[in-house]
Design an enzyme around this catalytic site. Structure first.
Site, PDB file in Angstrom:
ATOM      1  N   CYS A   1       0.829  -1.114   0.104  1.00 27.55           N
ATOM      2  CA  CYS A   1       0.053  -0.048  -0.209  1.00 27.55           C
ATOM      3  C   CYS A   1       0.876   1.148   0.094  1.00 27.55           C
ATOM      4  CB  CYS A   1      -0.821  -0.100   1.241  1.00 27.55           C
ATOM      5  SG  CYS A   1      -2.407   0.821   0.777  1.00 27.55           S
TER       6      CYS A   1
ATOM      7  N   HIS B   1      -3.672  -5.060   0.330  1.00 20.83           N
ATOM      8  CA  HIS B   1      -3.282  -5.602   1.799  1.00 20.83           C
ATOM      9  C   HIS B   1      -3.141  -7.062   1.619  1.00 20.83           C
ATOM     10  CE1 HIS B   1      -2.453  -1.890   4.015  1.00 20.83           C
ATOM     11  NE2 HIS B   1      -3.453  -1.422   3.090  1.00 20.83           N
TER      12      HIS B   1
ATOM     13  N   GLU C   1      -1.591  -9.309   3.477  1.00 22.69           N
ATOM     14  CA  GLU C   1      -1.612  -9.679   4.909  1.00 22.69           C
ATOM     15  C   GLU C   1      -2.962 -10.252   5.545  1.00 22.69           C
ATOM     16  OE1 GLU C   1      -0.898  -6.672   3.933  1.00 22.69           O
ATOM     17  OE2 GLU C   1      -1.320  -5.245   5.543  1.00 22.69           O
TER      18      GLU C   1
HETATM   19  N1  GLN Z   1      -1.746   6.964   2.896  1.00 21.93           N
HETATM   20  C1  GLN Z   1      -2.031   5.727   1.786  1.00 21.93           C
HETATM   21  C2  GLN Z   1      -3.218   6.259   1.143  1.00 21.93           C
HETATM   22  O1  GLN Z   1      -4.184   6.688   1.674  1.00 21.93           O
HETATM   23  C3  GLN Z   1      -1.568   4.452   1.876  1.00 21.93           C
HETATM   24  C4  GLN Z   1      -2.517   3.796   2.823  1.00 21.93           C
HETATM   25  C5  GLN Z   1      -2.230   2.464   3.262  1.00 21.93           C
HETATM   26  O2  GLN Z   1      -0.992   2.357   3.337  1.00 21.93           O
HETATM   27  N2  GLN Z   1      -3.004   1.716   3.599  1.00 21.93           N
HETATM   28  O3  GLN Z   1      -3.521   5.750  -0.031  1.00 21.93           O
END
Ligand code: GLN
Length: 581
Positions: free
Chosen positions: A398, A525, A527
């Protein structure tokens, strides 16, 4: 429907969530279908707006629910897919009652905690418990309800009252209360103290709830006379006093409960002895013992913002653990506060800076997990650059993927001020931009959330092979910002490949750097869907990777690739998977 309620006493942080999930595992091992509900008595509607520093990771469900991390434990332990409604908060209950009040549903009545809030809690529990979560039809046999916090907390009172009423309305054969408590050992004498437990049981009984079982946390196994005392003063038969003493890894806990016949006491209370089978925990036994016997480890540098609290990245840690076990390794996670890698970070001593870099250089692979806000971002960029330039396996999740795009744009495309719109609104080169699916003005539950499709653009890439070359994968998301579609062409021309995109082709989901041993960024994600106990097609042919893993392997694609690459096994592994078999 039968209910098992798990409450906690004395102190928080006793591992009530793991205990409750393990109870679920043991009941499932007896052939029963199990679902679970977590009650969090705080006022937030959901965990989405809470800081990982304070409350640990925000877990994301398939339906986009942003929930307490304990739901992750339930999904991993019970191998179920929960819904946002499986996490009840005071905020959600009040919101539903107040909506009804505005609609006029209670017209003429005074709306009160008892009966309106308590009724809403009971109805919520009964209707959510009936939702199947294991892919089968019809409701589960048993619903494990975990009440967050400690008995006696002001904010959990309405829930205790609702649960008392529930226990009465469903009847004694359908309700089993397990109270998790602490048995401390004081001073040099080393005596196991039962008084705090006695007090918390008394508190519970004063509120109208009587525990059928006690689950006592302790460092060492409970002594016989400690159990006798507990039984006598807490009104619980000795056979129902379970002891969860410290064990080498958490997979031992279901085994510990089984060894103490916890299932028998619970099934007896729930009048289920006649339909339940003896618990079959072979896979768990194998997993717990395999892990104990692993001697080699792999050094993983975790470069993030919330490194002070391991729970902030709980699912990432679990996914790494699953991946490492599959490779017969123990994860040795080296936490690096990203800002410690920066040259000019405020209040940073030269020693801390040097240590951070030494840790990074000693690692066999680098992981930059998700995160929000600009703290540490420059350090993360340095870590991504270091991994890219030195052929060190890198997984960016992410934010970690966005970081690698910013780094690549700066170093390779020469766009010195390339940045994400999240961190620098004035940057002339926004390579990561705000692409909202939800509201632009509200923070709660407005991100791109939950399960979304990622379509592979080619099968000639590491990620596709790791997933066994499917057309698409469904992974969970939680973000607002994304790679700017307008710069994708330039990045690809310079060598960065976007091998996974969403159905519109506008949202970049997976990036890779061909020629690098393992440089992978994912907007989702992975995970959150990594679980032990679910054999993944990736590993069904045992012997392909080191270790006898058949039977309990998790689906840990992102991290398994990272670990295989870190230990130089990836190429051999992929060669045997050319056809995605
Ligand atoms: N801050 C980033 C976004 O909003 C990444 C979010 C995250 O890593 N879950 O896109």
């Amino acid at each position: 429907m039968k209910f098992v309620l798990v409450t906690g006493g004395v102190v928080s942080g006793l591992g009530k969530g793991v205990t409750a999930s393990s109870i679920g595992v043991v009941l499932k091992a007896c052939g029963l279908r199990v679902t679970s509900i977590k009650i969090d008595p705080y006022l937030n509607t959901d965990a989405g707006t809470m800081s990982p520093f304070e409350h640990g990771e925000v877990f994301v469900l398939d339906d986009g629910g942003e929930v307490d991390l304990d739901l992750g434990n339930y999904e991993r332990f019970l191998d179920v897919t929960l819904t946002r409604d499986n996490n009840i908060t005071t905020g959600k209950i009040y919101q539903s009652v107040l909506e009804k009040e505005r609609r006029g549903d209670y017209l003429g009545k005074t709306v009160q905690v008892v009966p309106h809030i308590t009724d809403a809690v009971k109805n919520w529990i009964e209707s959510v418990a009936a939702i199947p979560v294991d892919g089968k039809e019809g409701p589960a046999d048993v619903c494990v309800i975990e009440l967050g916090g400690t008995v006696g907390d002001i904010e959990s009172m309405p829930f205790i009252e609702a649960l008392r009423q529930l226990s009465f309305s469903v009847g004694p054969d359908n309700f089993c209360l397990i109270h998790v408590s602490l048995i401390p050992v004081l001073g040099v004498v080393g005596e196991q103290k039962t008084k705090p437990t006695q007090h918390s049981v008394r508190e519970l009984r004063a509120l109208g709830l009587t525990p059928h079982l006690l689950a006592c946390r302790s460092a060492q196994p409970l002594l016989a006379n400690t159990k006798e005392k507990l039984s006598q003063f807490c009104h619980v038969p000795i056979a129902n006093i379970l002891n969860i003493h410290d064990v080498p890894n958490i997979w031992h806990i279901p085994l510990l409960l089984r060894n103490q016949n916890a299932h028998h006491s619970i099934l007896q209370q729930l009048n289920l002895l006649s339909i339940a089978a003896p618990p079959d925990l072979q896979a768990w036994t194998k997993m717990a013992e395999t892990f104990d016997n692993i001697t080699n480890s792999v050094r993983i540098a975790m470069v993030g913002k919330y490194v002070g609290l391991a729970d902030s990245y709980l699912s990432v840690v679990k996914a790494l653990l699953h991946a490492c076990i599959a490779c017969s390794l123990k994860p040795s996670i080296e936490w690096i506060a990203a800002s410690d890698l920066e040259d000019d970070s405020a209040n940073l001593t030269p020693e801390a800076h040097a240590t951070a870099w030494e840790t990074l250089r000693n690692a066999e692979c680098v992981l930059v997990p998700g995160g929000f806000g600009d703290r540490g971002v420059r350090g993360m960029i340095l870590a991504a650059k270091y991994a890219r330039e030195n052929n060190i396996p890198y997984l960016g999740i992410c934010l970690g993927m966005q970081i690698s795009v910013i780094e690549f744009a700066r170093s390779v495309l020469g766009l010195e001020r390339a940045n994400s719109a999240e961190f620098d609104t004035q940057s002339p080169d926004h390579v990561v931009i705000f692409m909202p699916e939800g509201s632009r003005t509200h923070m709660g539950s407005t991100m791109r959330l939950g399960s979304r499709k990622t379509l592979f653009q080619t099968h000639d890439c590491i990620s596709s092979k790791l997933y066994s070359n499917p057309e698409y994968v469904n992974e969970r998301h939680r973000h607002r910002y994304e790679v700017n579609p307008e710069v994708v062409g330039f990045l690809e021309e310079a060598g960065l490949k976007f091998v996974g995109k969403d159905e519109t082709g506008k949202r970049m989901e997976i990036l890779e750097l061909p020629g690098h041993p393992y440089y992978v960024g994912v907007q989702f994600h992975p995970e959150f869907k990594s679980r032990p106990g679910r054999p993944s097609p990736l590993f069904l042919d045992k012997g392909r990777i080191k270790g006898d893993c058949e039977g309990y392997l998790p689906c840990v694609v992102g991290s398994i690739g990272l670990i295989l690459a870190a230990t130089k096994q990836l190429e051999a592994y992929l060669n045997t998977h050319q056809n995605g078999s």
